[in-house]
Design a protein around this motif. Sequence first.
Motif, PDB file in Angstrom:
ATOM      1  N   GLU A 252       0.822  -1.211   0.000  1.00  0.00           N
ATOM      2  CA  GLU A 252       0.000   0.000   0.000  1.00  0.00           C
ATOM      3  C   GLU A 252       0.854   1.259   0.000  1.00  0.00           C
ATOM      4  O   GLU A 252       0.550   2.228  -0.713  1.00  0.00           O
ATOM      5  CB  GLU A 252      -0.917  -0.007   1.228  1.00  0.00           C
ATOM      6  N   LEU A 253       1.915   1.256   0.785  1.00  0.00           N
ATOM      7  CA  LEU A 253       2.797   2.425   0.828  1.00  0.00           C
ATOM      8  C   LEU A 253       3.503   2.629  -0.507  1.00  0.00           C
ATOM      9  O   LEU A 253       3.708   3.769  -0.950  1.00  0.00           O
ATOM     10  CB  LEU A 253       3.812   2.274   1.960  1.00  0.00           C
ATOM     11  N   ASP A 254       3.885   1.535  -1.160  1.00  0.00           N
ATOM     12  CA  ASP A 254       4.508   1.639  -2.494  1.00  0.00           C
ATOM     13  C   ASP A 254       3.533   2.272  -3.481  1.00  0.00           C
ATOM     14  O   ASP A 254       3.911   3.124  -4.293  1.00  0.00           O
ATOM     15  CB  ASP A 254       4.927   0.252  -2.986  1.00  0.00           C
ATOM     16  N   LYS A 255       2.268   1.861  -3.432  1.00  0.00           N
ATOM     17  CA  LYS A 255       1.271   2.393  -4.341  1.00  0.00           C
ATOM     18  C   LYS A 255       1.005   3.862  -4.058  1.00  0.00           C
ATOM     19  O   LYS A 255       0.868   4.679  -4.981  1.00  0.00           O
ATOM     20  CB  LYS A 255      -0.028   1.586  -4.221  1.00  0.00           C
ATOM     21  N   ASP A 256       0.939   4.214  -2.762  1.00  0.00           N
ATOM     22  CA  ASP A 256       0.740   5.616  -2.388  1.00  0.00           C
ATOM     23  C   ASP A 256       1.872   6.482  -2.914  1.00  0.00           C
ATOM     24  O   ASP A 256       1.660   7.593  -3.413  1.00  0.00           O
ATOM     25  CB  ASP A 256       0.642   5.756  -0.867  1.00  0.00           C
ATOM     26  N   ALA A 257       3.103   5.958  -2.796  1.00  0.00           N
ATOM     27  CA  ALA A 257       4.276   6.714  -3.248  1.00  0.00           C
ATOM     28  C   ALA A 257       4.255   6.904  -4.761  1.00  0.00           C
ATOM     29  O   ALA A 257       4.602   7.972  -5.276  1.00  0.00           O
ATOM     30  CB  ALA A 257       5.542   5.992  -2.816  1.00  0.00           C
ATOM     31  N   SER A 258       3.833   5.870  -5.488  1.00  0.00           N
ATOM     32  CA  SER A 258       3.817   5.963  -6.953  1.00  0.00           C
ATOM     33  C   SER A 258       2.742   6.916  -7.442  1.00  0.00           C
ATOM     34  O   SER A 258       2.892   7.572  -8.468  1.00  0.00           O
ATOM     35  CB  SER A 258       3.599   4.585  -7.577  1.00  0.00           C
ATOM     36  N   HIS A 259       1.658   7.045  -6.653  1.00  0.00           N
ATOM     37  CA  HIS A 259       0.588   7.964  -7.039  1.00  0.00           C
ATOM     38  C   HIS A 259       0.843   9.379  -6.562  1.00  0.00           C
ATOM     39  O   HIS A 259       0.179  10.312  -7.000  1.00  0.00           O
ATOM     40  CB  HIS A 259      -0.758   7.477  -6.467  1.00  0.00           C
TER      41      HIS A 259
END
Length: 260
Positions: A252-259
Amino acid sequence: MALIVFSDLDGTLLDHGSYAWAPAAPALDALRARGVPLVLATSKTSAEVASLHAELKLGDTPAIVENGAGLYRPGAQAQGGDDYARIRQALANVTPDLRASFEGFGDVDAARIAEMTGLSEDAAALAQKRLFSEPGRWTGTAADLSDFKEMLAVSGIEARYGGRFLTLSLGRTKADAMAEVKADLGGTTTIALGDAPNDIEMLEAADRAVIVRNDHGTGLPHLAGEDTGRIRRTKAPGPTGWAEAVLALLDELDKDASHG
């Protein structure tokens, strides 16, 4: 984002019965691959934590010991002891009828602690090397426990339950130690995982938190952060649930960072 993960041990990263952490290996590897520090936050002593810290290959990362009352720093000389002496003196001042209902680690030998915990006698001996807190079993009534706590409070001693034992300390919590370690390591985002009442402050203070299922422990009440999803609960217990939660949060944190 400078992420730090803080984790309780017994019933959380370690299986409640076997103390094994193997099911958590995939998530431990994922943290290591990302360079995310894992800070152990436990009721265990520095002497107990040292070997597990090395086994988990946590390097120079400090660990929170004795429920937040102290820190273990690899390679550094353990500091403390005055707190423990103060707690033992406060116990000596409790009326005999109440005192008889508390069986502390300092009251028994390693063989008895091994019996109480399921640890080997060697490991139990390390659990007796206390500097800041005194765990034990309460065998009296709830009403007597209230009186016991009041008598200790006169000496500035607090008593609260962890996963297995009633632990006496001078009141510093895992959350207090978490704030200190976060500042030392320059962390900006924290994840905390725990399973017992002595983890509540740490869970509530973290940016994201996980209550790990433990069918053997005291259990945790509903926490406010659960209403917003900041705090979640695992379906699986112990290290299996721990690994699932950590891997999901990293994703989830990876996805948040990419967005972002």
